[in-house]
Write an enzyme that holds these catalytic residues in place. Structure first.
Site, PDB file in Angstrom:
ATOM      1  N   GLN A   1    -108.725  14.951  56.651  1.00 31.60           N
ATOM      2  CA  GLN A   1    -108.722  14.277  55.354  1.00 31.60           C
ATOM      3  C   GLN A   1    -108.983  12.784  55.547  1.00 31.60           C
ATOM      4  OE1 GLN A   1    -107.708  16.093  52.334  1.00 31.60           O
ATOM      5  NE2 GLN A   1    -108.612  14.333  51.346  1.00 31.60           N
ATOM      6  N   PHE A   2    -110.246  12.412  55.752  1.00 34.18           N
ATOM      7  CA  PHE A   2    -110.569  11.006  56.010  1.00 34.18           C
ATOM      8  C   PHE A   2    -110.200  10.115  54.827  1.00 34.18           C
ATOM      9  CE2 PHE A   2    -114.395  12.319  53.819  1.00 34.18           C
ATOM     10  CZ  PHE A   2    -114.806  11.186  53.126  1.00 34.18           C
ATOM     11  N   THR A   3    -110.112  10.670  53.628  1.00 36.97           N
ATOM     12  CA  THR A   3    -109.814   9.855  52.446  1.00 36.97           C
ATOM     13  C   THR A   3    -108.386   9.316  52.444  1.00 36.97           C
ATOM     14  OG1 THR A   3    -109.260  11.802  51.124  1.00 36.97           O
ATOM     15  CG2 THR A   3    -111.549  11.026  51.029  1.00 36.97           C
TER      16      THR A   3
END
Length: 150
Positions: free
Chosen positions: A78-80
């Site tokens: 989940q890079f966000t």
């Protein structure tokens, strides 16, 4: 390394219409990685997740860990989680590690968690559009950042 962990009654990950992960009674772990993350972040975070007492005991008190509850886990990249929203209305993801750094750390995290839990950990697929479904139990949702451990 930052995680959002959610205690779930069930969770699943679907990619292009195919369910690739599915658990009941455990944790959905959203994992965000930055360039500065290293194996010590992985080790600390994995141990913390496995031993965090967020499952109810026989008295209804959150006194059991994932290990105690013998629950399952699913990890989703989940890079966000590392979005910066300071300027403007479009989030910046500049702090998130690029795939050449993030993928090996993601894979190492999953392996370490499997070792700490003594069981297979299910995953999504790094860098892929995933549909994540969950039934949050409680709801219990906790954010942990390995950089805030000291």
């Amino acid at each position: 390394m930052k995680v959002v962990i959610q205690r779930v009654s069930k969770a699943s990950v679907t990619i292009e219409g195919k369910k690739v992960a599915s658990i009941e009674n455990g944790l959905l772990i959203l994992l965000g990685i930055v360039n500065e993350d290293a194996q010590d972040d992985i080790n600390w975070l994995s141990n913390k997740i496995g031993n965090l007492r967020i499952f109810e005991d026989e008295n209804g008190v959150m006194n059991k860990s994932l290990l105690d509850a013998q629950g399952d886990a699913v990890v989703v990249s989940q890079f966000t989680l590392h979005a910066s929203t300071k300027k403007g209305n479009r989030p910046s993801y500049i702090k998130a590690a690029k795939p050449d750094v993030a993928i090996p750390l993601y894979e190492s995290f999953v392996k370490q968690l499997e070792k700490d839990l003594g069981k297979k950990v299910q995953t999504g697929q790094f860098g892929t559009d995933m549909k994540v479904e969950l039934l949050n139990d409680g709801p219990v949702t906790i954010i942990i950042d390995s950089k805030n451990r000291l």
